[in-house]
Structure formats: structure tokens, C-alpha cells
Design an enzyme around this catalytic site. Structure first.
Site, PDB file in Angstrom:
ATOM      1  N   SER A  32       4.839   2.369   7.746  1.00  0.00           N
ATOM      2  CA  SER A  32       4.435   1.478   6.988  1.00  0.00           C
ATOM      3  C   SER A  32       5.547   0.971   6.178  1.00  0.00           C
ATOM      4  O   SER A  32       6.406   1.733   5.404  1.00  0.00           O
ATOM      5  CB  SER A  32       3.401   1.953   5.971  1.00  0.00           C
ATOM      6  OG  SER A  32       2.134   1.870   6.484  1.00  0.00           O
ATOM      7  N   ASP A  58      -0.015  -7.708   1.519  1.00  0.00           N
ATOM      8  CA  ASP A  58       0.395  -6.480   1.701  1.00  0.00           C
ATOM      9  C   ASP A  58       1.871  -6.291   1.524  1.00  0.00           C
ATOM     10  O   ASP A  58       2.370  -5.250   2.266  1.00  0.00           O
ATOM     11  CB  ASP A  58      -0.084  -5.718   2.989  1.00  0.00           C
ATOM     12  CG  ASP A  58      -0.040  -4.024   2.704  1.00  0.00           C
ATOM     13  OD1 ASP A  58       0.013  -3.406   1.666  1.00  0.00           O
ATOM     14  OD2 ASP A  58      -0.088  -3.428   3.855  1.00  0.00           O
ATOM     15  N   HIS A 114       0.841  -1.244   0.115  1.00  0.00           N
ATOM     16  CA  HIS A 114      -0.022   0.022   0.069  1.00  0.00           C
ATOM     17  C   HIS A 114       0.844   1.319  -0.020  1.00  0.00           C
ATOM     18  O   HIS A 114       0.364   2.167  -0.157  1.00  0.00           O
ATOM     19  CB  HIS A 114      -1.013  -0.117   1.222  1.00  0.00           C
ATOM     20  CG  HIS A 114      -0.397   0.348   2.550  1.00  0.00           C
ATOM     21  ND1 HIS A 114      -0.145  -0.917   3.381  1.00  0.00           N
ATOM     22  CD2 HIS A 114      -0.088   1.463   3.182  1.00  0.00           C
ATOM     23  CE1 HIS A 114       0.357  -0.281   4.334  1.00  0.00           C
ATOM     24  NE2 HIS A 114       0.376   0.836   4.380  1.00  0.00           N
TER      25      HIS A 114
END
Length: 497
Positions: free
Chosen positions: A233, A158, A128
Site C-alpha cells: 500500500s 485513500d 489507510h
């Protein structure tokens, strides 16, 4: 999914995105320079840990070795501004002028983190962070900047693998996340909120977590209270040996900021995905072809099991690997290749992490007896998520045939009704037309549109079948096999007295 109190709780991905209009080439938001202190590639041996009263008083030596391998990931994506996005079109004074005016492309910018895992420039990050990006650049702690190429991405986990053209880069060694224990001390390194590289510490709070907000079901998160925020992230979660044990991915928060509940993709899963993406550019996953659910205390009693360990098979897909191997509904899987299976998520990830065509051994309980079954796994095929959309109101069944002490209105499932409910052609049973909200079935979550396939393990396809099955149950709990959206599961209902 996790169940949390109140609607304020938000489970979110933690990439940090910045949006600008008109194709601006710079970030309008003031940002602290993350490269204020240069790092050298060839560091001297780390000094012994600083101790105070026999306890470690500093993690500086670990950070000094690990931090240079964690970098900042900048992504950029161009998108055209549509008329619906132009605020001037809502004003009659400007509508005619702006309707035909040329629209500047919008540039969307995102900031995340990444980890160098090989001296040749291989980088792990979250999917993402870089999804749909037209351009990706990475910034190292020594001020060097590189344009990165995408080696491969995997939405289901992911994860994404990037590559930069450089040599002799600092990198982190992947540790064995299976050996991580709840209570282990960990450090999180990343670029939260775009302010620059930040290091935080905490412990492993839990293992095997599933949050349900990724694009797939293959989640096996390490939960940590090491503070992480948006922009973390793709960053590193490391142990006190300086090994990479997780890729930071999600946070649970009512505000979008850290409250001490973060999730990292375990390194063993990341390594499996990375190796496949590097070798073939795509990820292949094994598939068993069964529907499964946890063994609850109520189901343990219904099936005469000794404990609640293992997972219960509630559905076997015709023609699947499981069907060909002879697995049956009501079998309980207790081990996969001699490794104990404690819950559904463990089994799902063990199967998915095994290449299609591999023969595996399942240990099952069938009618109280333990036996082993060899299964050659199929390959998981991607599904169109749009097929799972809700039914429109006029497609839902109507009726008033009451299902006795369950508090359900039932009707035999016809081919026409199955088509309207978008059920598999082979589905058989009684359709729930309505639910008495004060009934025990409502308390257990039975919904309008569900299909009752069996009662106390007896198939039901007519009112007579239902009446006979319920008559035999007396006041004992009733075991229902329910199909919802093509997926089956067992529910135990205590009948009303």
C-alpha cells in the site's frame, strides 16, 4: 461494486499491520533488513537496456533509477486496552485481580510503502497506511530514517501526503496515467509483508475500475497483474520510462495474498489530490447534483437511443447546479467539456476532479436531439455515512395491495410512511410493500421499501395511476423509475405472461 463468485473472495486494502501489547518499542516479528544495499542519490546515467533476440531481457536500469524513491512507511498508534479486551476478565479466578489493575496502553504498528515525488521530501502514500497514527517514520533504501509529518489526507480517494525534512532526495516524476493503455508493461515497487523492498512486473489489466471499498465513490483504479501483497500500500506502479503512473492501493484475493488482481490509484488523480492538500490542506470537489446510471440495452430501447453510450440522468436535486442549468430527468450526458463520457464512473470522476465554481459544458441528448448545456458546479459536501443504516423491522411498510403483472404489493406514499422510511420530503410515488419472489420485478432486484415513482415515464401516486400505466404497456417491457434510500434509478421489467 464488483460481483465475484463465492464468499471466499476478499477485496482488501493492502497495508500490513502488526499489533503488540504493553507499549513495546520493537517489532516482535523477524524482518529481513530492507536496507542491505545502500543506494546513492546521484546515480550515473543508466546503461542501455539489455537485449536478447531484439527483446528487453532486463529492467535493472529502470529499477536502479526508480527504487531509491520508494520507501518504507512505519506508523504507530497508541490505544488504551478496555476491560472487554482483557481475556483474564473472563476467568472468575482472575476477574477481581485484573479488573482494577492498571492497563498498559496498546501500541498498534503498521507497515506500508510510500513514494517520494519531490526532492524537497514530499511523499505520496495511502490514507489507510497512516490513518489515526500518532507517529510516522520512513526508511529510505540508503538506511536513512526520518520522522514524517502529515501534510494532508483524503479518505475519499485513500490518498495522503507526507513531508520529511531533507534535501536532494531521489524522487519519481509523475507520468500521465490517462495515456496508459491496457497491455502496457509496468513494475510495482514496495515493501510487501515487511520483508524489504521488492520489485515485480506485469501489465495493465484494465482501466477505470471501481471496487467500492474506499470511503467514497471517487475511484478510477488501474488494474494490474504485477504481484503486490500486504505492505505494498502506497508503493509505486511505474512504466518503462520510470515514471510514476499509480499508487498501489488494494488487492482482490481469497486469502489476502497476491492472485494477480491489484489496483492502483492513477497518477493524474493522485496529482490533483496532492496539489490541493499541499496548497490548502484539504480537497474540494465539484458537484453536479444529479443521480446517474448506465444506459443498458433495455434502456436504449425504452428511450429510443441509437446506442448505449453516455449516462442517463434519473434524478435532479432541486436547487442544485444541474437544476439551475436546466438539466432534466431522462437527459443523457454524452460528453463533459467535449470529452466523451463512456460510463458513470468517468463522469463522476470528471466532475469531482473539477473545482467548485468552474463552468463546464455538458453535451446531452434530450428527446433524441443533441445539445450543449453550461453548468457552474457546486461544491460536494461530506455526508454522514451513518444516515444510510438499514431500517429496523418495525419501520418497514406492511400491506397487501397487489401491483398487477409486476408481482408487487403497493401502497401510496404518505408523509408518515416517508418519515418512517427516512425518505426526502419531496419523494412521491407508490411504496413496495411486498415482492412476489417468482415475479419479474424480483428478478430485476425490486425490494420491499422501494418507491415506484413512475411507470413508463408516467408519474404514479395512486392505484388508478398504476392500473392505467400498466394497461398501456401491454406485453412490452415496463420502465420503472425506482427510489431507494433517496437515490433514483431506472429498471426495465418484462411483465409476466
Amino acid at each position: 461494486m464488483f460481483k465475484y463468485a463465492k464468499s471466499l473472495t476478499v477485496l482488501s486494502l493492502i497495508a500490513f499491520s502488526i499489533f503488540s501489547l504493553g507499549g513495546c518499542s520493537r517489532n516482535d516479528e523477524t524482518e529481513v533488513n530492507p536496507n542491505a544495499q545502500n543506494q546513492t542519490q546521484n546515480l550515473p546515467p543508466a546503461p542501455p537496456p539489455i537485449m536478447a533476440d531484439g527483446t528487453r531481457a532486463s529492467y535493472a536500469d529502470i529499477v536502479e533509477r526508480a527504487a531509491p524513491a520508494v520507501l518504507k512507511v512505519n506508523s504507530q498508534r497508541r490505544a488504551n486496552v478496555t476491560e472487554s479486551q482483557n481475556p483474564f476478565l473472563d476467568n472468575p479466578m482472575f476477574r477481581d485481580f485484573f479488573r482494577n489493575a492498571p492497563q498498559s496502553p496498546r501500541v498498534e504498528r503498521g507497515v506500508g510503502s510510500g513514494v517520494i515525488v519531490s526532492p524537497d521530501g514530499t511523499i505520496l502514500t495511502n490514507n489507510h497506511v497512516i490513518e489515526d497514527a500518532d507517529k510516522i517514520t520512513v526508511e529510505l533504501t540508503d538506511n536513512r530514517t526520518f520522522e514524517a509529518k502529515i501534510v494532508g489526507t483524503d479518505r475519499l480517494s485513500d490518498l495522503a501526503v507526507l513531508k520529511i525534512e531533507a534535501e536532494n532526495l531521489p524522487y519519481l516524476t509523475l507520468g500521465d496515467s490517462d495515456r496508459v493503455r491496457v497491455g502496457d508493461i509496468v513494475l510495482a515497487i514496495g515493501n510487501p509483508l515487511g520483508i524489504g523492498q521488492t520489485v515485480t512486473s506485469g501489465i495493465i489489466s484494465a482501466k477505470g475500475r471501481r471496487t467500492g471499498i474506499s470511503d467514497g465513490s471517487f475511484e478510477d483504479f488501474l488494474q494490474t497483474d504485477a504481484p503486490i501483497n500486504r505492505g505494498n500500500s502506497g508503493g509505486a506502479l511505474i512504466n518503462l520510462n520510470g515514471e510514476l503512473i499509480g499508487i498501489n492501493s488494494q488487492i482482490l484475493s481469497p486469502s489476502g495474498g497476491n492472485i494477480g488482481i491489484g489496483f492502483a490509484i492513477p497518477s493524474n488523480m493522485a496529482k490533483n489530490i496532492m496539489d490541493q492538500l499541499v496548497k490548502t490542506g484539504r480537497v474540494r470537489r465539484g458537484q453536479l447534483g444529479v443521480g446517474i446510471q448506465p444506459v443498458t440495452e433495455a434502456l436504449k430501447e425504452q428511450f429510443g437511443l441509437k446506442d448505449t453510450k453516455g449516462v442517463l440522468i434519473n434524478q435532479v436535486t432541486p436547487g442544485s447546479a444541474a437544476d439551475k442549468a436546466g438539466l432534466k430527468r431522462d437527459d443523457v450526458i454524452i460528453a463533459f467539456n467535449d470529452e466523451r463520457v463512456e460510463d458513470t464512473n468517468v463522469l463522476r470522476n470528471r466532475v469531482a476532479g473539477t473545482l467548485p465554481g468552474t463552468e463546464v459544458t455538458l453535451t446531452i441528448l434530450r428527446d433524441g436531439s443533441e445539445q450543449q448545456v453550461k453548468v457552474t458546479l457546486d461544491e460536494l459536501q461530506s455526508k454522514d455515512q451513518n444516515e444510510d443504516s438499514d431500517e429496523s423491522n418495525d419501520a418497514k411498510p406492511q400491506g397487501n395491495s397487489r401491483g398487477g403483472k409486476l408481482g408487487l404489493d403497493l401502497q401510496p406514499l404518505t408523509p408518515e410512511l416517508a418519515g418512517r422510511l427516512r425518505l426526502p420530503a419531496e419523494t412521491k410515488g407508490m411504496v413496495v410493500m411486498g415482492v412476489d419472489q417468482a415475479s419479474p420485478a424480483a428478478e430485476e432486484g425490486i425490494q420491499r421499501g422501494d418507491v415506484i415513482q413512475s411507470i413508463n415515464r408516467q408519474p404514479v401516486e395512486s392505484f388508478d395511476d398504476v392500473t392505467a400505466a400498466l394497461a398501456k404497456s401491454g406485453d412490452r417491457p415496463i420502465l420503472l423509475l425506482v427510489s431507494r434510500g433517496g437515490q433514483s434509478f431506472y429498471v426495465t421489467v418484462q411483465p409476466a405472461k
